[in-house]
Design a protein around this motif. Structure first.
Motif, PDB file in Angstrom:
ATOM      1  N   ASN A  81       0.843  -1.196   0.000  1.00  0.00           N
ATOM      2  CA  ASN A  81       0.000   0.000   0.000  1.00  0.00           C
ATOM      3  C   ASN A  81       0.877   1.244   0.000  1.00  0.00           C
ATOM      4  OD1 ASN A  81      -1.860   2.065   0.607  1.00  0.00           O
ATOM      5  ND2 ASN A  81      -3.169   0.637   1.731  1.00  0.00           N
ATOM      6  N   THR A 127      -7.837   3.184   3.672  1.00  0.00           N
ATOM      7  CA  THR A 127      -9.018   2.372   3.393  1.00  0.00           C
ATOM      8  C   THR A 127      -9.345   2.333   1.909  1.00  0.00           C
ATOM      9  OG1 THR A 127     -10.467   4.269   3.869  1.00  0.00           O
ATOM     10  CG2 THR A 127     -10.023   2.728   5.674  1.00  0.00           C
ATOM     11  N   LYS A 145      -6.706   0.158   0.196  1.00  0.00           N
ATOM     12  CA  LYS A 145      -6.879  -1.242   0.611  1.00  0.00           C
ATOM     13  C   LYS A 145      -8.056  -1.877  -0.124  1.00  0.00           C
ATOM     14  CE  LYS A 145      -7.273  -4.088   4.791  1.00  0.00           C
ATOM     15  NZ  LYS A 145      -7.294  -4.057   6.285  1.00  0.00           N
ATOM     16  N   GLN A 146      -9.170  -1.160  -0.189  1.00  0.00           N
ATOM     17  CA  GLN A 146     -10.339  -1.711  -0.877  1.00  0.00           C
ATOM     18  C   GLN A 146     -10.064  -1.888  -2.365  1.00  0.00           C
ATOM     19  OE1 GLN A 146     -13.148  -2.682   0.937  1.00  0.00           O
ATOM     20  NE2 GLN A 146     -13.419  -3.811  -0.990  1.00  0.00           N
ATOM     21  N   LEU A 150      -7.991  -5.036  -2.843  1.00  0.00           N
ATOM     22  CA  LEU A 150      -8.827  -6.234  -2.663  1.00  0.00           C
ATOM     23  C   LEU A 150      -9.743  -6.458  -3.856  1.00  0.00           C
ATOM     24  CD1 LEU A 150      -9.840  -5.996   1.098  1.00  0.00           C
ATOM     25  CD2 LEU A 150      -8.652  -7.915   0.014  1.00  0.00           C
ATOM     26  N   ASP A 195      -4.661  -7.368  -0.086  1.00  0.00           N
ATOM     27  CA  ASP A 195      -4.783  -6.015   0.466  1.00  0.00           C
ATOM     28  C   ASP A 195      -3.437  -5.365   0.771  1.00  0.00           C
ATOM     29  OD1 ASP A 195      -3.963  -7.278   2.802  1.00  0.00           O
ATOM     30  OD2 ASP A 195      -5.917  -7.129   3.792  1.00  0.00           O
ATOM     31  N   THR A 227      -1.341  -5.912   3.108  1.00  0.00           N
ATOM     32  CA  THR A 227      -0.889  -5.936   4.493  1.00  0.00           C
ATOM     33  C   THR A 227       0.219  -6.971   4.669  1.00  0.00           C
ATOM     34  OG1 THR A 227      -2.617  -7.521   5.073  1.00  0.00           O
ATOM     35  CG2 THR A 227      -3.102  -5.185   5.419  1.00  0.00           C
ATOM     36  N   HIS A 246      -5.310  -0.217  10.243  1.00  0.00           N
ATOM     37  CA  HIS A 246      -5.881  -0.772   9.015  1.00  0.00           C
ATOM     38  C   HIS A 246      -5.088  -1.982   8.498  1.00  0.00           C
ATOM     39  CE1 HIS A 246      -7.606   3.276   9.258  1.00  0.00           C
ATOM     40  NE2 HIS A 246      -8.636   2.735   8.638  1.00  0.00           N
ATOM     41  N   TYR A 261      -1.677  -2.237   8.355  1.00  0.00           N
ATOM     42  CA  TYR A 261      -0.363  -1.921   7.779  1.00  0.00           C
ATOM     43  C   TYR A 261       0.611  -1.575   8.909  1.00  0.00           C
ATOM     44  CZ  TYR A 261      -3.193  -1.930   3.630  1.00  0.00           C
ATOM     45  OH  TYR A 261      -4.062  -2.315   2.634  1.00  0.00           O
TER      46      TYR A 261
END
Length: 255
Positions: free
Chosen positions: A125, A146, A149-150, A153, A159, A161, A182, A184
């Motif tokens: 990310n 967020t 991340k979304q 995905l 994601d 992470t 979140h 990370y």
């Protein structure tokens, strides 16, 4: 933010990394790339995975001959596409830190997703639109994580992470706390740069590679400008001559 203005801001962030002297790990910026038909694949080697150390990552701990190439942003879809071809043609393993607002990550989904699913390319990310995280509110920080991340995905089935790269390398305790909220928990910096977040010559990029392609290094590059796409063969030559093995972060760290 209007796209042209966004790209201009990103290019301006490259000033600190335009040289090849060693920058402070928290303040650098770097690469992008592609392969030519003469590039000879380097087969992966077995890798001993180690726990993630506390604090920000700047190198791979312990002995070894690994090189973690990490490629940020994605401002130029052609450069992202060239990196993908580089991986397919040579078996190169590396980590993209995705700035999710860039359209390149939509454009190349079909080509990139199989490499992500196989583990050859890892995604991390790099926020939604490359905001300076230390200059914005906690709510805005959270949105940066967020949204990206979304996107990861929805588009790639992962994601990213626990690895995140703060834009410009700027982070602090508050940024790290929000990122960890979140998923990370690992701010990932570097100790070596290809200095190509802005436009540089192929010669300068190769000079930086010769300086920083060393055992157990995490090196930063950017998928923003085309010079790197014309020197993949030379980059592989440096890696081969030094007996290094390209790895993703997941290859070397237990998560």
């Amino acid at each position: 933010m209007e796209r042209r203005h966004f790209l201009a801001m990103l290019a301006a962030g490259a000033v600190a990394a335009s040289g090849c002297t060693q920058p402070p790990p928290a303040l650098a910026e770097p690469p992008s790339g592609a392969a030519g038909p003469a590039a000879v694949p380097i087969p992966p080697r077995p890798v001993h995975r180690v726990p993630i150390p506390a604090g920000a990552l700047t190198a791979i701990p312990g002995p070894g001959s690994n090189l973690a190439l990490t490629v940020d942003d994605g401002a130029d879809p052609d450069v992202v596409g060239a990196y993908i071809r580089f991986a397919r043609d040579t078996g190169a393993r590396f980590t993209f830190f995705v700035t999710a607002a860039f359209e390149a990550w939509h454009t190349h989904r079909a080509a990139l997703r199989p490499l992500v699913e196989s583990g050859q390319i890892q995604l991390g990310n790099h926020t939604w639109d490359h905001a300076g995280l230390t200059t914005i509110s906690r709510t805005a920080m959270a949105e940066q994580f967020t949204r990206s991340k979304q996107f990861l995905l929805d588009t790639y089935g992962v994601d990213g992470t626990p690895f995140y790269r703060p834009p410009f390398g700027y982070h602090n305790a508050v940024v790290d706390e929000v990122a960890a909220d979140h998923g990370y928990a690992v701010p990932t910096l570097w100790y070596g740069s290809l200095a190509d977040s802005g436009l540089i010559t192929e010669e300068h990029l190769l000079k930086c590679a010769r300086t920083y392609f060393t055992a157990q290094a995490i090196v930063i590059g950017h998928a923003n400008h085309p010079p790197v796409t014309r020197v993949y063969g030379q980059l592989l030559d440096i890696i081969r001559e030094r007996g290094l093995s390209l790895v993703t972060l997941n290859d070397v760290f237990r998560t």
